[in-house]
Write a protein that holds these residues in place. Sequence first.
Motif, PDB file in Angstrom:
ATOM      1  N   LYS A 158       0.827  -1.205   0.000  1.00 21.28           N
ATOM      2  CA  LYS A 158       0.000   0.000   0.000  1.00 21.28           C
ATOM      3  C   LYS A 158       0.862   1.257   0.000  1.00 21.28           C
ATOM      4  O   LYS A 158       0.474   2.290  -0.569  1.00 21.28           O
ATOM      5  CB  LYS A 158      -0.903   0.009   1.231  1.00 21.28           C
ATOM      6  CG  LYS A 158      -2.092  -0.922   1.174  1.00 21.28           C
ATOM      7  CD  LYS A 158      -3.173  -0.383   0.263  1.00 21.28           C
ATOM      8  CE  LYS A 158      -4.417  -1.270   0.319  1.00 21.28           C
ATOM      9  NZ  LYS A 158      -5.465  -0.784  -0.619  1.00 21.28           N
ATOM     10  N   GLU A 163      -6.033  11.326  -8.619  1.00 20.50           N
ATOM     11  CA  GLU A 163      -6.830  10.110  -8.775  1.00 20.50           C
ATOM     12  C   GLU A 163      -7.133   9.843 -10.247  1.00 20.50           C
ATOM     13  O   GLU A 163      -7.033   8.714 -10.734  1.00 20.50           O
ATOM     14  CB  GLU A 163      -8.132  10.231  -7.982  1.00 20.50           C
ATOM     15  CG  GLU A 163      -8.966   8.959  -7.939  1.00 20.50           C
ATOM     16  CD  GLU A 163      -8.377   7.889  -7.036  1.00 20.50           C
ATOM     17  OE1 GLU A 163      -8.903   6.767  -7.037  1.00 20.50           O
ATOM     18  OE2 GLU A 163      -7.370   8.163  -6.329  1.00 20.50           O
ATOM     19  N   GLU A 166       0.120  -0.554 -10.316  1.00 25.06           N
ATOM     20  CA  GLU A 166      -0.983  -1.258  -9.657  1.00 25.06           C
ATOM     21  C   GLU A 166      -1.571  -2.337 -10.566  1.00 25.06           C
ATOM     22  O   GLU A 166      -1.810  -3.458 -10.132  1.00 25.06           O
ATOM     23  CB  GLU A 166      -2.059  -0.247  -9.252  1.00 25.06           C
ATOM     24  CG  GLU A 166      -3.078  -0.778  -8.272  1.00 25.06           C
ATOM     25  CD  GLU A 166      -2.549  -0.965  -6.870  1.00 25.06           C
ATOM     26  OE1 GLU A 166      -3.312  -1.467  -6.018  1.00 25.06           O
ATOM     27  OE2 GLU A 166      -1.373  -0.635  -6.613  1.00 25.06           O
ATOM     28  N   SER A 176     -12.391  -1.208  -9.888  1.00 17.52           N
ATOM     29  CA  SER A 176     -11.947  -1.002  -8.517  1.00 17.52           C
ATOM     30  C   SER A 176     -10.509  -0.506  -8.437  1.00 17.52           C
ATOM     31  O   SER A 176      -9.978  -0.335  -7.336  1.00 17.52           O
ATOM     32  CB  SER A 176     -12.073  -2.303  -7.721  1.00 17.52           C
ATOM     33  OG  SER A 176     -11.303  -3.333  -8.311  1.00 17.52           O
ATOM     34  N   SER A 215      -9.631   2.349  -8.994  1.00 17.97           N
ATOM     35  CA  SER A 215      -9.741   3.664  -8.367  1.00 17.97           C
ATOM     36  C   SER A 215     -10.092   3.480  -6.893  1.00 17.97           C
ATOM     37  O   SER A 215     -11.258   3.330  -6.527  1.00 17.97           O
ATOM     38  CB  SER A 215     -10.822   4.497  -9.072  1.00 17.97           C
ATOM     39  OG  SER A 215     -10.986   5.739  -8.451  1.00 17.97           O
ATOM     40  N   THR A 216      -9.084   3.480  -6.037  1.00 16.30           N
ATOM     41  CA  THR A 216      -9.286   3.192  -4.618  1.00 16.30           C
ATOM     42  C   THR A 216      -9.048   4.402  -3.720  1.00 16.30           C
ATOM     43  O   THR A 216      -8.992   4.261  -2.507  1.00 16.30           O
ATOM     44  CB  THR A 216      -8.332   2.068  -4.176  1.00 16.30           C
ATOM     45  OG1 THR A 216      -6.981   2.444  -4.493  1.00 16.30           O
ATOM     46  CG2 THR A 216      -8.662   0.756  -4.878  1.00 16.30           C
ATOM     47  N   GLY A 217      -8.891   5.577  -4.300  1.00 18.50           N
ATOM     48  CA  GLY A 217      -8.685   6.772  -3.493  1.00 18.50           C
ATOM     49  C   GLY A 217      -7.245   7.091  -3.181  1.00 18.50           C
ATOM     50  O   GLY A 217      -6.963   7.975  -2.361  1.00 18.50           O
ATOM     51  N   TYR A 218      -6.293   6.410  -3.831  1.00 19.12           N
ATOM     52  CA  TYR A 218      -4.891   6.707  -3.589  1.00 19.12           C
ATOM     53  C   TYR A 218      -4.561   8.176  -3.880  1.00 19.12           C
ATOM     54  O   TYR A 218      -3.780   8.810  -3.168  1.00 19.12           O
ATOM     55  CB  TYR A 218      -4.000   5.832  -4.461  1.00 19.12           C
ATOM     56  CG  TYR A 218      -3.853   4.398  -3.997  1.00 19.12           C
ATOM     57  CD1 TYR A 218      -3.621   4.110  -2.653  1.00 19.12           C
ATOM     58  CD2 TYR A 218      -3.926   3.331  -4.890  1.00 19.12           C
ATOM     59  CE1 TYR A 218      -3.470   2.794  -2.223  1.00 19.12           C
ATOM     60  CE2 TYR A 218      -3.775   2.019  -4.467  1.00 19.12           C
ATOM     61  CZ  TYR A 218      -3.551   1.760  -3.131  1.00 19.12           C
ATOM     62  OH  TYR A 218      -3.406   0.460  -2.701  1.00 19.12           O
ATOM     63  N   TYR A 228      -4.492   2.146   6.332  1.00 21.54           N
ATOM     64  CA  TYR A 228      -5.244   1.403   5.309  1.00 21.54           C
ATOM     65  C   TYR A 228      -5.379  -0.073   5.699  1.00 21.54           C
ATOM     66  O   TYR A 228      -6.490  -0.623   5.747  1.00 21.54           O
ATOM     67  CB  TYR A 228      -4.547   1.505   3.954  1.00 21.54           C
ATOM     68  CG  TYR A 228      -5.102   2.541   3.018  1.00 21.54           C
ATOM     69  CD1 TYR A 228      -6.313   2.328   2.371  1.00 21.54           C
ATOM     70  CD2 TYR A 228      -4.426   3.724   2.767  1.00 21.54           C
ATOM     71  CE1 TYR A 228      -6.831   3.263   1.494  1.00 21.54           C
ATOM     72  CE2 TYR A 228      -4.937   4.668   1.888  1.00 21.54           C
ATOM     73  CZ  TYR A 228      -6.136   4.437   1.248  1.00 21.54           C
ATOM     74  OH  TYR A 228      -6.636   5.367   0.388  1.00 21.54           O
ATOM     75  N   ASP A 258      -8.647  -2.179   7.406  1.00 16.95           N
ATOM     76  CA  ASP A 258      -9.252  -3.414   6.901  1.00 16.95           C
ATOM     77  C   ASP A 258      -9.356  -4.458   8.017  1.00 16.95           C
ATOM     78  O   ASP A 258     -10.369  -5.167   8.131  1.00 16.95           O
ATOM     79  CB  ASP A 258      -8.421  -3.972   5.743  1.00 16.95           C
ATOM     80  CG  ASP A 258      -8.497  -3.105   4.498  1.00 16.95           C
ATOM     81  OD1 ASP A 258      -9.441  -2.301   4.397  1.00 16.95           O
ATOM     82  OD2 ASP A 258      -7.603  -3.229   3.637  1.00 16.95           O
ATOM     83  N   ARG A 305     -12.132   6.273   7.054  1.00 18.07           N
ATOM     84  CA  ARG A 305     -11.929   7.499   6.275  1.00 18.07           C
ATOM     85  C   ARG A 305     -11.970   8.729   7.167  1.00 18.07           C
ATOM     86  O   ARG A 305     -11.260   9.710   6.916  1.00 18.07           O
ATOM     87  CB  ARG A 305     -12.994   7.580   5.188  1.00 18.07           C
ATOM     88  CG  ARG A 305     -12.812   6.501   4.118  1.00 18.07           C
ATOM     89  CD  ARG A 305     -13.952   6.454   3.135  1.00 18.07           C
ATOM     90  NE  ARG A 305     -13.723   5.434   2.111  1.00 18.07           N
ATOM     91  CZ  ARG A 305     -14.639   5.020   1.254  1.00 18.07           C
ATOM     92  NH1 ARG A 305     -15.875   5.539   1.305  1.00 18.07           N
ATOM     93  NH2 ARG A 305     -14.359   4.093   0.355  1.00 18.07           N
TER      94      ARG A 305
END
Length: 361
Positions: free
Chosen positions: A68, A93, A266, A277, A279-282, A311, A315, A329
């Motif tokens: 990550k 993004e 990635e 998916s 696009s994960t907010g990195y 991160y 999880d 978040r």
Amino acid sequence: MSAFPHFVRRERASLKATIVAPLAALAVATLINLALYAVMGKSPGAVFHAMLLEPFLSWAAFSEVLLKMGPLLVIAQGLAIGFRAKVFNIGAEGQFILGAIFASAIPIYYPEATGGWIWPAMLVCGAIGGALWAAITAFWRVRLNANEILVSLMLSLVAAQVLNYLLLGPWKDPNGFNFPQSVMFQYDAMVPTLIEGTRVNWSFPLTILFSLAAYVFMQKSFLGYKLQVGGLAPRAADYAGFSQGRAIWLSLLIGGFAAGLAGAAEVAGPIGQLQRSISTGYGYAAIIVAYLGGLHPIGIILSSLVMAVIYIGGDNAMVSAELPIAAVRVFQGSLLVTYLIAVAFVRYRLEWPKTADRKVA
């Protein structure tokens, strides 16, 4: 005169206070969020253990932290260069998504290709794709004086729709059971594993090299010095002949290059195909990483590690402590807020009006 205290800028910020500020912000944000979890009926101790301790308790968990950390680190380093020049690229993004798309074009159009050139070519294409997407923002900012914050942010939404179109249309895997995803990439289109038994690959050392390059560029090069002067004193930069337009172009292209490189790594790394998916907010989390690291290349390495832990720990907490994803978040956002407050006290001091002034007021 007002009877209320006001902020006065310090002549010079303390180095010790600058170092302590992110640590204090992390401590305060942790306490605030643990209190919030208690109000939600969750066990603060269980959440603390799952979120901030478990990522360090096994090599398997820590390897995921490194996985990550890679994209967060390289994107934040690219953004920080622009931020120090007062060029605010908020669209990393979207540039990340375009990097993933450009990189994926090679294995999608040439699925039978073999050779060790494929994954390096994918990384190069991804970096170019991210830079080209950022160039749109640079053009609008320089030629039309459009706000780069709004343009780059809106282009991220456009990039997401481009991704949807490709995965629901021409790039959709015909044997993918109608899922919006591309075909799986061939073996030579995957970045080789760096550490056996983990998903950490050779893109991680590239992020460290990029960080070293960012340090040399901003701290040792004349061009990096001009960017910083342009951000701190635009009029002085103009008088000295430093081009503001050139600074905007360079800042945005570097940020887009870094985000596109992360997107390519990635899809060519842990995912192995193009998915929605991706696009994960990195790109948004990297903004927090950049500021938490004080916009300094060395500080960003440490702050990217902290954000990667949040991160992976988040999880863990969602599974073991039944924490909702929104709470994770909130932790990230509160970390940025507490850091900005801490930095305000590093750069400014709170000055109270004198007694005589109070009487006059």
